[in-house]
Design an enzyme around this catalytic site. Structure first.
Site, short mmCIF file in Angstrom:
data_model
loop_
_atom_site.label_atom_id
_atom_site.label_comp_id
_atom_site.label_asym_id
_atom_site.label_seq_id
_atom_site.Cartn_x
_atom_site.Cartn_y
_atom_site.Cartn_z
N THR A 1 74.21 49.37 40.20
CA THR A 1 73.95 50.46 39.26
C THR A 1 75.26 51.11 38.81
OG1 THR A 1 73.05 52.70 39.16
CG2 THR A 1 73.60 51.89 41.33
N ASP A 2 75.22 51.75 37.64
CA ASP A 2 76.38 52.50 37.17
C ASP A 2 76.61 53.76 38.00
OD1 ASP A 2 74.20 53.96 36.26
OD2 ASP A 2 74.83 54.03 34.16
N GLU A 3 75.61 54.15 38.80
CA GLU A 3 75.75 55.40 39.56
C GLU A 3 76.84 55.32 40.63
OE1 GLU A 3 72.25 57.21 41.01
OE2 GLU A 3 71.08 56.70 39.25
N LYS B 1 74.36 52.14 47.43
CA LYS B 1 74.59 51.04 46.49
C LYS B 1 76.10 50.74 46.40
CE LYS B 1 72.03 49.11 44.26
NZ LYS B 1 71.17 47.91 44.50
N TYR C 1 71.52 57.63 47.69
CA TYR C 1 71.18 56.37 47.01
C TYR C 1 72.42 55.70 46.45
CZ TYR C 1 70.01 53.33 43.08
OH TYR C 1 69.98 52.28 42.20
P1 NAD Z 1 62.01 49.44 42.44
O1 NAD Z 1 62.04 50.58 43.40
O2 NAD Z 1 61.04 49.45 41.31
O3 NAD Z 1 61.77 48.08 43.23
C1 NAD Z 1 62.38 47.79 44.46
C2 NAD Z 1 61.61 46.65 45.12
O4 NAD Z 1 62.29 46.33 46.35
C3 NAD Z 1 60.18 47.00 45.48
O5 NAD Z 1 59.30 45.95 45.11
C4 NAD Z 1 60.20 47.16 47.00
O6 NAD Z 1 58.97 46.82 47.64
C5 NAD Z 1 61.33 46.20 47.37
N1 NAD Z 1 61.95 46.52 48.67
C6 NAD Z 1 62.36 47.75 49.09
N2 NAD Z 1 62.85 47.65 50.34
C7 NAD Z 1 62.79 46.34 50.68
C8 NAD Z 1 63.18 45.60 51.83
N3 NAD Z 1 63.71 46.19 52.90
N4 NAD Z 1 62.97 44.26 51.84
C9 NAD Z 1 62.42 43.64 50.76
N5 NAD Z 1 62.01 44.28 49.67
C10 NAD Z 1 62.20 45.62 49.62
O7 NAD Z 1 63.51 49.30 41.91
P2 NAD Z 1 64.06 48.82 40.49
O8 NAD Z 1 64.15 49.98 39.59
O9 NAD Z 1 63.32 47.60 40.07
O10 NAD Z 1 65.55 48.43 40.89
C11 NAD Z 1 65.89 47.10 41.28
C12 NAD Z 1 67.38 47.02 41.53
O11 NAD Z 1 68.09 47.37 40.35
C13 NAD Z 1 67.89 47.95 42.62
O12 NAD Z 1 68.87 47.27 43.36
C14 NAD Z 1 68.50 49.12 41.85
O13 NAD Z 1 69.52 49.73 42.60
C15 NAD Z 1 69.03 48.40 40.64
N6 NAD Z 1 69.17 49.20 39.40
C16 NAD Z 1 68.09 49.89 38.91
C17 NAD Z 1 68.21 50.59 37.70
C18 NAD Z 1 67.04 51.33 37.10
O14 NAD Z 1 67.20 52.00 36.09
N7 NAD Z 1 65.83 51.23 37.65
C19 NAD Z 1 69.44 50.61 37.04
C20 NAD Z 1 70.52 49.91 37.58
C21 NAD Z 1 70.36 49.21 38.74
O1 TDX Z 2 60.62 64.34 36.43
C1 TDX Z 2 61.82 64.13 36.20
N1 TDX Z 2 62.49 64.98 35.36
C2 TDX Z 2 63.81 64.81 35.04
O2 TDX Z 2 64.37 65.60 34.27
C3 TDX Z 2 62.54 63.01 36.77
C4 TDX Z 2 61.83 62.06 37.71
C5 TDX Z 2 63.87 62.84 36.43
N2 TDX Z 2 64.50 63.71 35.59
C6 TDX Z 2 65.90 63.47 35.20
C7 TDX Z 2 66.86 63.13 36.30
C8 TDX Z 2 67.84 62.21 35.62
O3 TDX Z 2 68.83 62.95 34.94
O4 TDX Z 2 65.86 62.31 34.36
C9 TDX Z 2 67.00 61.48 34.58
C10 TDX Z 2 66.54 60.10 35.03
O5 TDX Z 2 66.00 60.23 36.33
P1 TDX Z 2 65.49 58.98 37.19
O6 TDX Z 2 64.46 58.22 36.42
O7 TDX Z 2 65.15 59.44 38.55
O8 TDX Z 2 66.78 58.03 37.16
P2 TDX Z 2 68.29 58.23 37.71
O9 TDX Z 2 68.36 59.21 38.79
O10 TDX Z 2 69.16 58.41 36.51
O11 TDX Z 2 68.53 56.76 38.35
C11 TDX Z 2 68.03 55.59 37.67
O12 TDX Z 2 69.07 54.90 37.02
C12 TDX Z 2 70.04 54.30 37.86
C13 TDX Z 2 67.33 54.65 38.66
O13 TDX Z 2 66.27 55.33 39.31
C14 TDX Z 2 68.30 54.08 39.66
O14 TDX Z 2 67.66 53.14 40.49
C15 TDX Z 2 69.41 53.41 38.91
O15 TDX Z 2 70.39 53.00 39.81
#
Ligand code: NAD
Ligand code: TDX
Length: 332
Positions: A121-123, A152, A148
């Site tokens: 992630t960019d975080e 990462k 988190y």
């Molecule tokens: P998500 O929470 O929707 O899915 C995570 C999955 O991993 C789930 O199916 C969960 O059951 C599984 N999991 C959790 N713990 C586990 C374990 N110990 N063993 C096996 N499986 C396990 O997450 P996502 O949003 O799909 O994110 C996927 C990846 O992408 C993550 O590595 C996250 O850091 C990265 N990422 C997400 C975003 C975003 O915006 N969602 C952005 C950048 C990077």
């Molecule tokens: O109810 C809400 N109201 C609100 O204002 C929620 C759930 C979030 N927010 C804000 C917090 C953040 O500034 O919205 C923005 C996005 O929040 P999230 O969806 O929780 O994402 P963020 O914390 O930015 O992280 C996401 O992007 C990077 C993913 O969850 C991560 O897995 C990924 O690494």
């Protein structure tokens, strides 16, 4: 024809990745997923079982991971605890899954010589000021803010060390905020969409000035496939689609697209340590690997996402009450 092991394939990005691969190649995929609260078996329903199989288990299970890695050509590691707010309430599973789980996978790919791609992630870079012209690049120093993002960041550094010290054939990608179908409704966009469907006012943390750099999940996954195909071993690639938008504008757009007044939302407690702004410079990915986003119109992508949540209420409704109860307990 590759045999791909996809960890976390029952989650948001992983399940969309599985569908993209099955639809666009002859590769086969095994999903390894623990089906935590965030995993949803329904996201993988209806797939061709000749090329797809599912194993329920944890990436922290060394024996299982070793056995699976040994019988695949490529590992794409999505599995993680992924929600910042949860990491503030209880960091422990983040340490186990994100750090220990990545360690077990690295040890296994090291033993078997398997190609490995690490999803991050960019975080990991911390945040930027709202008026800073800078964006994150592959050389921005790591400076994570939450449990988190720290977990990462730690997992990325493990990958880099295993490349350098043990010659593991790995690449890393750090992507910005994804949106699209099958995202857990604890996350910002699907939470607000499902709130509006249920007659609940959207909840904006603090003043809503925080900026996220939105990318459609399919554009993220197409970039991952391109990196796996042609990326340089040991390299990091940033993935982003120039989608910067502040949270207030996103909520207003959701409300407008759903036929509600743009100001029909509530301000709620801010997130502790809330990162102000993320912004990705994806020049390396674009110039070296020729990737470009296909979803360039955020409003159109958001409208399609709203339609998906309207049409798939059986997918998310079982988790709605518990998700909102968890937020209500902390004033969000
Ligand atoms: P998500 O929470 O929707 O899915 C995570 C999955 O991993 C789930 O199916 C969960 O059951 C599984 N999991 C959790 N713990 C586990 C374990 N110990 N063993 C096996 N499986 C396990 O997450 P996502 O949003 O799909 O994110 C996927 C990846 O992408 C993550 O590595 C996250 O850091 C990265 N990422 C997400 C975003 C975003 O915006 N969602 C952005 C950048 C990077
Ligand atoms: O109810 C809400 N109201 C609100 O204002 C929620 C759930 C979030 N927010 C804000 C917090 C953040 O500034 O919205 C923005 C996005 O929040 P999230 O969806 O929780 O994402 P963020 O914390 O930015 O992280 C996401 O992007 C990077 C993913 O969850 C991560 O897995 C990924 O690494």
């Amino acid at each position: 024809m590759a045999r791909i092991l996809c960890t976390g394939g029952a989650g948001f990005i992983g399940s969309n990745f599985v569908r993209l691969v099955l639809d666009n190649s002859d590769d086969s995929i095994t999903v390894l997923d623990a089906l935590t609260y965030a995993g949803n078996a329904a996201s993988l329903q209806g797939l061709d079982e000749r090329r797809f199989s599912f194993v329920r288990g944890s990436v922290t299970d060394a024996a299982l991971v070793d056995q699976l890695v040994g019988s695949h050509d490529l590992v794409v590691h999505f599995a993680a605890e992924s929600h910042n707010d949860n990491s503030l309430n209880d960091p422990s599973p983040f340490i186990q899954t994100n750090l220990v789980g990545t360690y077990e996978l690295l040890q296994a790919v090291r033993r078997h010589g398997t190609r490995y791609h690490h999803i991050s992630t960019d975080e990991v870079y911390g945040d930027l000021e709202l008026d800073d012209p800078a964006r994150f690049t592959e050389t921005t120093p790591y400076n994570p803010s939450s449990p988190y993002s720290a977990s990462k960041a730690g997992s990325d550094l493990l990958v880099r060390a295993w490349v350098r010290s043990f010659g593991v054939r790995a690449t890393i990608s750090n992507c910005s905020n994804n949106y699209g179908p099958r995202q857990h409704i604890e996350k910002f966009i699907p939470r607000q969409i499902t709130n509006v469907i249920d007659g609940i006012r959207p909840k904006l943390y603090g003043a809503g000035q925080n900026v996220r750099d939105w990318i459609h999940v399919d554009d993220h996954n197409r970039a991952v496939l391109r990196i796996v195909e042609a990326g340089r071993i040991g390299e990091t690639y940033l993935i982003g689609a120039d989608g910067e938008l502040d949270n207030k504008s996103v909520v207003e757009l959701v409300l407008t697209l759903m036929g509600q007044p743009a100001d029909a939302y509530d301000h709620v407690n801010d997130r502790a340590g809330h990162d102000l702004r993320y912004a990705i410079d994806s020049s390396r990915l674009r110039s070296e690997l020729g990737w470009q986003p296909l979803y360039r119109d955020f409003e159109a992508g958001l409208a399609a996402t709203i339609e998906w949540y309207r049409a798939n209420q059986a997918w998310w409704r079982p988790m709605k009450q518990a998700t909102e109860a968890k937020y209500a307990a902390v004033g969000q």
